[in-house]
Design a protein around this motif. Structure first.
Motif, PDB file in Angstrom:
ATOM      1  N   TYR A 121      -8.973 -10.861   7.034  1.00 23.67           N
ATOM      2  CA  TYR A 121      -7.221  -9.763   7.543  1.00 23.67           C
ATOM      3  C   TYR A 121      -8.130  -8.695   6.530  1.00 23.67           C
ATOM      4  O   TYR A 121      -8.628  -8.261   5.088  1.00 23.67           O
ATOM      5  CB  TYR A 121      -6.514 -11.055   5.654  1.00 23.67           C
ATOM      6  N   PRO A 122      -7.495  -7.182   7.365  1.00 20.47           N
ATOM      7  CA  PRO A 122      -7.537  -6.354   6.011  1.00 20.47           C
ATOM      8  C   PRO A 122      -7.029  -5.830   5.127  1.00 20.47           C
ATOM      9  O   PRO A 122      -5.565  -6.922   4.819  1.00 20.47           O
ATOM     10  CB  PRO A 122      -7.416  -5.043   6.922  1.00 20.47           C
ATOM     11  N   ASN A 123      -7.138  -5.208   4.517  1.00 20.20           N
ATOM     12  CA  ASN A 123      -6.194  -4.495   2.944  1.00 20.20           C
ATOM     13  C   ASN A 123      -4.547  -4.597   3.432  1.00 20.20           C
ATOM     14  O   ASN A 123      -4.670  -3.974   4.567  1.00 20.20           O
ATOM     15  CB  ASN A 123      -6.596  -4.093   2.604  1.00 20.20           C
ATOM     16  N   ILE A 124      -3.601  -5.270   3.357  1.00 18.87           N
ATOM     17  CA  ILE A 124      -2.293  -4.761   3.604  1.00 18.87           C
ATOM     18  C   ILE A 124      -1.837  -3.344   2.464  1.00 18.87           C
ATOM     19  O   ILE A 124      -0.874  -3.605   1.027  1.00 18.87           O
ATOM     20  CB  ILE A 124      -1.149  -5.539   3.522  1.00 18.87           C
ATOM     21  N   PRO A 125      -1.561  -1.960   3.503  1.00 16.87           N
ATOM     22  CA  PRO A 125      -1.175  -1.115   2.674  1.00 16.87           C
ATOM     23  C   PRO A 125       0.523  -1.235   2.027  1.00 16.87           C
ATOM     24  O   PRO A 125       1.545  -1.403   2.743  1.00 16.87           O
ATOM     25  CB  PRO A 125      -1.539   0.180   3.377  1.00 16.87           C
ATOM     26  N   LEU A 126       0.923  -0.302   0.586  1.00 16.82           N
ATOM     27  CA  LEU A 126       2.033  -0.660   0.667  1.00 16.82           C
ATOM     28  C   LEU A 126       3.014  -0.072   1.477  1.00 16.82           C
ATOM     29  O   LEU A 126       2.189   1.045   2.557  1.00 16.82           O
ATOM     30  CB  LEU A 126       1.790   0.381  -1.178  1.00 16.82           C
ATOM     31  N   SER A 127       4.681   0.010   1.749  1.00 15.81           N
ATOM     32  CA  SER A 127       5.341   0.932   2.724  1.00 15.81           C
ATOM     33  C   SER A 127       6.022   1.053   1.558  1.00 15.81           C
ATOM     34  O   SER A 127       6.661   0.019   0.903  1.00 15.81           O
ATOM     35  CB  SER A 127       5.236  -0.162   3.466  1.00 15.81           C
ATOM     36  N   SER A 128       7.255   1.931   1.667  1.00 16.74           N
ATOM     37  CA  SER A 128       8.269   2.033   1.422  1.00 16.74           C
ATOM     38  C   SER A 128       9.809   1.560   2.116  1.00 16.74           C
ATOM     39  O   SER A 128      10.104   1.024   1.928  1.00 16.74           O
ATOM     40  CB  SER A 128       8.656   3.507   1.995  1.00 16.74           C
ATOM     41  N   GLU A 129       8.763   1.016   2.880  1.00 13.96           N
ATOM     42  CA  GLU A 129       9.776  -0.435   3.316  1.00 13.96           C
ATOM     43  C   GLU A 129       9.767  -2.031   2.891  1.00 13.96           C
ATOM     44  O   GLU A 129      10.385  -2.655   2.878  1.00 13.96           O
ATOM     45  CB  GLU A 129       9.601  -0.408   4.669  1.00 13.96           C
ATOM     46  N   ASP A 130       9.037  -1.837   2.095  1.00 13.63           N
ATOM     47  CA  ASP A 130       8.361  -3.156   1.716  1.00 13.63           C
ATOM     48  C   ASP A 130       9.707  -3.766   0.396  1.00 13.63           C
ATOM     49  O   ASP A 130      10.536  -2.688  -0.024  1.00 13.63           O
ATOM     50  CB  ASP A 130       7.084  -3.206   0.870  1.00 13.63           C
TER      51      ASP A 130
END
Length: 101
Positions: A24-33
Motif C-alpha cells: 500500500y502506498p502512502n496516503i497523502p493529505l487532502s483538503s477533503e480529509d
C-alpha cells in the motif's frame, strides 16, 4: 464478493502455496480529509463502514494515520484520526501499485 476473494496464490520452489502480499502506498493529505476524535468503543472497521460504507477499508484509516493504533482495530479514546475522503483515488493507486510489481 469480499475484497479477499481476489487474491493471488503462488507457489515457491518447494511447491508450497502462499498468498502474494499487497503493498500500500502512502496516503497523502487532502483538503477533503475529515478529522475525528475517537471515543470509547470506536473501531477502525466501524469507522470505515460509517465513512465509506465498507468495513473492509479500515486499512485506509490505519495507513492514513501511520498505523497509530499499533496493529489493533481499537484506537485509544481521545486519539485524533484522519479519515481520507478520496477513496476511489486511493483504491486506484493501490491497484496500479500492485499491478506494476
Amino acid at each position: 464478493m469480499s475484497r479477499y476473494d481476489n487474491k493471488t496464490i503462488l507457489k515457491n520452489q518447494q511447491g508450497t502455496s502462499y498468498i502474494k502480499g499487497k503493498f500500500y502506498p502512502n496516503i497523502p493529505l487532502s483538503s477533503e480529509d475529515i478529522y475525528i476524535v475517537t471515543t470509547i468503543g470506536d473501531r477502525l472497521d466501524y469507522l470505515a463502514y460509517t465513512y465509506y460504507l465498507d468495513s473492509e477499508l479500515w486499512w485506509i484509516i490505519s495507513m492514513a494515520n501511520n498505523n497509530a493504533t499499533k496493529g489493533s482495530l481499537f484506537p485509544e479514546p481521545g486519539l485524533q484520526l484522519r479519515i481520507p475522503q478520496n477513496i476511489s483515488s486511493i483504491l486506484n493507486q493501490v491497484e496500479q501499485f500492485n499491478q506494476s510489481r
